[in-house]
Design a protein around this motif. Structure first.
Motif, PDB file in Angstrom:
ATOM      1  N   PRO A 185      56.691   6.050 -16.438  1.00  0.00           N
ATOM      2  CA  PRO A 185      55.519   6.210 -17.312  1.00  0.00           C
ATOM      3  C   PRO A 185      54.707   7.452 -16.939  1.00  0.00           C
ATOM      4  O   PRO A 185      54.518   7.755 -15.759  1.00  0.00           O
ATOM      5  CB  PRO A 185      54.724   4.924 -17.066  1.00  0.00           C
ATOM      6  CG  PRO A 185      55.757   3.923 -16.664  1.00  0.00           C
ATOM      7  CD  PRO A 185      56.764   4.698 -15.861  1.00  0.00           C
ATOM      8  N   GLY A 186      54.274   8.171 -17.960  1.00  0.00           N
ATOM      9  CA  GLY A 186      53.467   9.363 -17.761  1.00  0.00           C
ATOM     10  C   GLY A 186      54.270  10.632 -17.543  1.00  0.00           C
ATOM     11  O   GLY A 186      53.707  11.715 -17.511  1.00  0.00           O
ATOM     12  N   PHE A 187      55.585  10.509 -17.380  1.00  0.00           N
ATOM     13  CA  PHE A 187      56.440  11.678 -17.197  1.00  0.00           C
ATOM     14  C   PHE A 187      56.817  12.257 -18.566  1.00  0.00           C
ATOM     15  O   PHE A 187      56.685  11.590 -19.594  1.00  0.00           O
ATOM     16  CB  PHE A 187      57.699  11.298 -16.420  1.00  0.00           C
ATOM     17  CG  PHE A 187      57.519  11.304 -14.931  1.00  0.00           C
ATOM     18  CD1 PHE A 187      56.400  10.742 -14.342  1.00  0.00           C
ATOM     19  CD2 PHE A 187      58.475  11.855 -14.120  1.00  0.00           C
ATOM     20  CE1 PHE A 187      56.226  10.742 -12.967  1.00  0.00           C
ATOM     21  CE2 PHE A 187      58.327  11.856 -12.740  1.00  0.00           C
ATOM     22  CZ  PHE A 187      57.205  11.305 -12.170  1.00  0.00           C
ATOM     23  N   HIS A 223      60.019  18.631 -21.096  1.00  0.00           N
ATOM     24  CA  HIS A 223      60.222  19.180 -19.752  1.00  0.00           C
ATOM     25  C   HIS A 223      60.123  20.696 -19.773  1.00  0.00           C
ATOM     26  O   HIS A 223      60.864  21.366 -20.499  1.00  0.00           O
ATOM     27  CB  HIS A 223      61.600  18.787 -19.197  1.00  0.00           C
ATOM     28  CG  HIS A 223      61.758  17.341 -18.935  1.00  0.00           C
ATOM     29  ND1 HIS A 223      61.498  16.778 -17.706  1.00  0.00           N
ATOM     30  CD2 HIS A 223      62.142  16.323 -19.743  1.00  0.00           C
ATOM     31  CE1 HIS A 223      61.722  15.481 -17.767  1.00  0.00           C
ATOM     32  NE2 HIS A 223      62.117  15.176 -18.993  1.00  0.00           N
ATOM     33  N   GLU A 224      59.213  21.236 -18.965  1.00  0.00           N
ATOM     34  CA  GLU A 224      59.104  22.688 -18.858  1.00  0.00           C
ATOM     35  C   GLU A 224      60.397  23.228 -18.261  1.00  0.00           C
ATOM     36  O   GLU A 224      60.949  22.650 -17.338  1.00  0.00           O
ATOM     37  CB  GLU A 224      57.916  23.065 -17.981  1.00  0.00           C
ATOM     38  CG  GLU A 224      56.599  22.777 -18.661  1.00  0.00           C
ATOM     39  CD  GLU A 224      55.410  23.275 -17.856  1.00  0.00           C
ATOM     40  OE1 GLU A 224      55.575  24.205 -17.047  1.00  0.00           O
ATOM     41  OE2 GLU A 224      54.323  22.711 -18.050  1.00  0.00           O
ATOM     42  N   GLY A 225      60.878  24.316 -18.816  1.00  0.00           N
ATOM     43  CA  GLY A 225      62.086  24.939 -18.301  1.00  0.00           C
ATOM     44  C   GLY A 225      63.361  24.484 -18.986  1.00  0.00           C
ATOM     45  O   GLY A 225      64.406  25.091 -18.788  1.00  0.00           O
ATOM     46  N   ASP A 226      63.322  23.415 -19.780  1.00  0.00           N
ATOM     47  CA  ASP A 226      64.538  22.978 -20.476  1.00  0.00           C
ATOM     48  C   ASP A 226      64.937  23.940 -21.588  1.00  0.00           C
ATOM     49  O   ASP A 226      66.104  24.094 -21.877  1.00  0.00           O
ATOM     50  CB  ASP A 226      64.356  21.579 -21.082  1.00  0.00           C
ATOM     51  CG  ASP A 226      64.777  20.483 -20.121  1.00  0.00           C
ATOM     52  OD1 ASP A 226      65.227  20.804 -19.010  1.00  0.00           O
ATOM     53  OD2 ASP A 226      64.651  19.305 -20.494  1.00  0.00           O
ATOM     54  N   ARG A 252      62.176  22.943 -26.918  1.00  0.00           N
ATOM     55  CA  ARG A 252      60.996  22.620 -26.106  1.00  0.00           C
ATOM     56  C   ARG A 252      59.873  22.191 -27.027  1.00  0.00           C
ATOM     57  O   ARG A 252      59.570  22.868 -28.015  1.00  0.00           O
ATOM     58  CB  ARG A 252      60.585  23.856 -25.300  1.00  0.00           C
ATOM     59  CG  ARG A 252      59.297  23.722 -24.540  1.00  0.00           C
ATOM     60  CD  ARG A 252      59.485  22.917 -23.253  1.00  0.00           C
ATOM     61  NE  ARG A 252      58.302  23.036 -22.410  1.00  0.00           N
ATOM     62  CZ  ARG A 252      57.283  22.202 -22.436  1.00  0.00           C
ATOM     63  NH1 ARG A 252      57.275  21.182 -23.260  1.00  0.00           N
ATOM     64  NH2 ARG A 252      56.262  22.374 -21.636  1.00  0.00           N
ATOM     65  N   VAL A 253      59.275  21.045 -26.743  1.00  0.00           N
ATOM     66  CA  VAL A 253      58.138  20.541 -27.511  1.00  0.00           C
ATOM     67  C   VAL A 253      57.036  20.122 -26.548  1.00  0.00           C
ATOM     68  O   VAL A 253      57.310  19.718 -25.419  1.00  0.00           O
ATOM     69  CB  VAL A 253      58.540  19.361 -28.433  1.00  0.00           C
ATOM     70  CG1 VAL A 253      59.589  19.793 -29.451  1.00  0.00           C
ATOM     71  CG2 VAL A 253      59.048  18.166 -27.648  1.00  0.00           C
ATOM     72  N   ARG A 254      55.796  20.238 -26.989  1.00  0.00           N
ATOM     73  CA  ARG A 254      54.666  19.810 -26.152  1.00  0.00           C
ATOM     74  C   ARG A 254      54.435  18.313 -26.262  1.00  0.00           C
ATOM     75  O   ARG A 254      54.090  17.653 -25.295  1.00  0.00           O
ATOM     76  CB  ARG A 254      53.396  20.560 -26.565  1.00  0.00           C
ATOM     77  CG  ARG A 254      53.384  22.004 -26.120  1.00  0.00           C
ATOM     78  CD  ARG A 254      52.090  22.702 -26.506  1.00  0.00           C
ATOM     79  NE  ARG A 254      51.898  22.804 -27.947  1.00  0.00           N
ATOM     80  CZ  ARG A 254      52.363  23.795 -28.698  1.00  0.00           C
ATOM     81  NH1 ARG A 254      53.047  24.769 -28.158  1.00  0.00           N
ATOM     82  NH2 ARG A 254      52.144  23.820 -29.999  1.00  0.00           N
ATOM     83  N   ASP A 255      54.605  17.764 -27.465  1.00  0.00           N
ATOM     84  CA  ASP A 255      54.349  16.345 -27.719  1.00  0.00           C
ATOM     85  C   ASP A 255      55.516  15.808 -28.532  1.00  0.00           C
ATOM     86  O   ASP A 255      55.631  16.099 -29.727  1.00  0.00           O
ATOM     87  CB  ASP A 255      53.031  16.184 -28.470  1.00  0.00           C
ATOM     88  CG  ASP A 255      52.643  14.741 -28.705  1.00  0.00           C
ATOM     89  OD1 ASP A 255      53.533  13.903 -28.972  1.00  0.00           O
ATOM     90  OD2 ASP A 255      51.439  14.449 -28.645  1.00  0.00           O
ATOM     91  N   ALA A 256      56.388  15.048 -27.885  1.00  0.00           N
ATOM     92  CA  ALA A 256      57.590  14.560 -28.551  1.00  0.00           C
ATOM     93  C   ALA A 256      57.265  13.695 -29.763  1.00  0.00           C
ATOM     94  O   ALA A 256      57.961  13.759 -30.774  1.00  0.00           O
ATOM     95  CB  ALA A 256      58.471  13.792 -27.570  1.00  0.00           C
ATOM     96  N   GLY A 257      56.207  12.898 -29.699  1.00  0.00           N
ATOM     97  CA  GLY A 257      55.839  12.057 -30.840  1.00  0.00           C
ATOM     98  C   GLY A 257      55.497  12.876 -32.066  1.00  0.00           C
ATOM     99  O   GLY A 257      55.935  12.564 -33.179  1.00  0.00           O
ATOM    100  N   VAL A 258      54.730  13.935 -31.877  1.00  0.00           N
ATOM    101  CA  VAL A 258      54.381  14.833 -32.985  1.00  0.00           C
ATOM    102  C   VAL A 258      55.646  15.494 -33.522  1.00  0.00           C
ATOM    103  O   VAL A 258      55.865  15.570 -34.733  1.00  0.00           O
ATOM    104  CB  VAL A 258      53.349  15.895 -32.527  1.00  0.00           C
ATOM    105  CG1 VAL A 258      53.175  16.991 -33.562  1.00  0.00           C
ATOM    106  CG2 VAL A 258      52.014  15.221 -32.218  1.00  0.00           C
TER     107      VAL A 258
END
Length: 117
Positions: A43-45, A63-66, A17-23
């Motif tokens: 877009p935005g998802f 995604h929360e819960g993954d 789980r990550v908050r910002d995939a780019g980071v």
């Protein structure tokens, strides 16, 4: 049919789980991982992406819960000293061999040890 006869070997791919995939992708690049693909439903998802280091793959999900935060993954690498130098840490000697522990920007833990230990 045996596993060897199948066109693709079986494997396990951890999901972190990550908050910002780019980071996260940039942080994992420091470990030698390369982003393979990225998916979002529109877009935005949230982003779901894969990073790979040779045959080792990780899925990173916004995604929360993954996946649960603070997950632990053990990674065996051929270049433990180079990984240690990249992150400015020193491997500790465990009973089974040297290893180090890193935390990604989202708090996921990676224990890193040498191949063959």
């Amino acid at each position: 049919m045996s596993a060897e006869d199948r066109p693709h070997a079986e494997e396990v791919v951890p999901i972190l789980r990550v908050r910002d995939a780019g980071v996260a992708v940039r942080w994992y690049a420091r470990l030698g991982f390369i982003q393979q693909w990225e998916h979002r439903f529109e877009p935005g998802f949230p982003v779901f992406t894969e990073v790979a280091r040779g045959r080792v793959r990780l899925y990173l999900s916004e995604h929360e819960g993954d996946a649960r935060p603070d997950t632990l993954v053990y990674l065996r690498v051929a270049d433990l000293d180079a990984v240690a130098a990249e992150f400015g840490v020193h491997p500790e000697q465990a009973p089974w061999g040297p290893e180090l522990e890193l935390r990604d920007p989202d708090g996921n833990r990676l224990r890193v040890g040498p191949v063959g230990a």
